[in-house]
Write a protein that holds these residues in place. Structure first.
Motif, PDB file in Angstrom:
ATOM      1  N   ALA A 192      66.341  -7.699 -33.172  1.00  0.00           N
ATOM      2  CA  ALA A 192      67.603  -7.559 -32.453  1.00  0.00           C
ATOM      3  C   ALA A 192      67.372  -6.899 -31.099  1.00  0.00           C
ATOM      4  N   LYS A 193      66.458  -5.918 -31.055  1.00  0.00           N
ATOM      5  CA  LYS A 193      66.172  -5.229 -29.800  1.00  0.00           C
ATOM      6  C   LYS A 193      65.547  -6.169 -28.772  1.00  0.00           C
ATOM      7  N   THR A 194      64.685  -7.079 -29.210  1.00  0.00           N
ATOM      8  CA  THR A 194      63.989  -7.953 -28.267  1.00  0.00           C
ATOM      9  C   THR A 194      64.800  -9.183 -27.860  1.00  0.00           C
ATOM     10  N   THR A 195      65.838  -9.538 -28.621  1.00  0.00           N
ATOM     11  CA  THR A 195      66.541 -10.787 -28.326  1.00  0.00           C
ATOM     12  C   THR A 195      67.939 -10.623 -27.758  1.00  0.00           C
ATOM     13  N   ALA A 196      68.587  -9.475 -27.940  1.00  0.00           N
ATOM     14  CA  ALA A 196      69.992  -9.365 -27.552  1.00  0.00           C
ATOM     15  C   ALA A 196      70.276  -8.119 -26.722  1.00  0.00           C
ATOM     16  N   CYS A 197      71.264  -8.247 -25.858  1.00  0.00           N
ATOM     17  CA  CYS A 197      71.796  -7.084 -25.143  1.00  0.00           C
ATOM     18  C   CYS A 197      72.707  -6.333 -26.113  1.00  0.00           C
TER      19      CYS A 197
END
Length: 101
Positions: A61-66
């Motif tokens: 989630a940290k690497t793919t979304a704001c």
């Protein structure tokens, strides 16, 4: 006898075969050290988990979304009033799932 490698798998077929797996498997697992696109491992025995570790889902989630809660870009840790969080906000999980769909 001649040995040769098989033809590379088409991207559409590869995507279809991985569609059943959780999208968090696209990043390495910080908990068990499983490589990207590999299942998480159990530390107590030589087995595999069917679902990824929570740490891996958080990293995905940290690497793919704001993050809509704290307004950070992908790749940056979530924070609460300037203090870094160990996990990401729940709204960031939702954002990542919408991005993956």
């Amino acid at each position: 006898m001649t040995l040769h490698a098989g033809a590379p798998m088409p991207e559409q077929l590869r995507h279809w075969m991985r569609a059943k797996a959780h999208p968090a498997r696209s990043v390495p697992c910080p908990h068990c050290g499983a490589a990207a696109h590999k299942p998480c491992r159990l530390r107590t025995r030589n087995g595999f988990k069917t679902e990824p570790h929570p740490q891996r889902i958080s990293e995905w989630a940290k690497t793919t979304a704001c993050c809509p809660a704290c307004q950070v870009e992908p790749g940056i840790d979530c924070h609460d009033d300037g203090w870094a969080r160990a996990t990401v906000h729940a709204r960031r999980y939702q954002e990542a799932e919408e991005t993956a769909a």
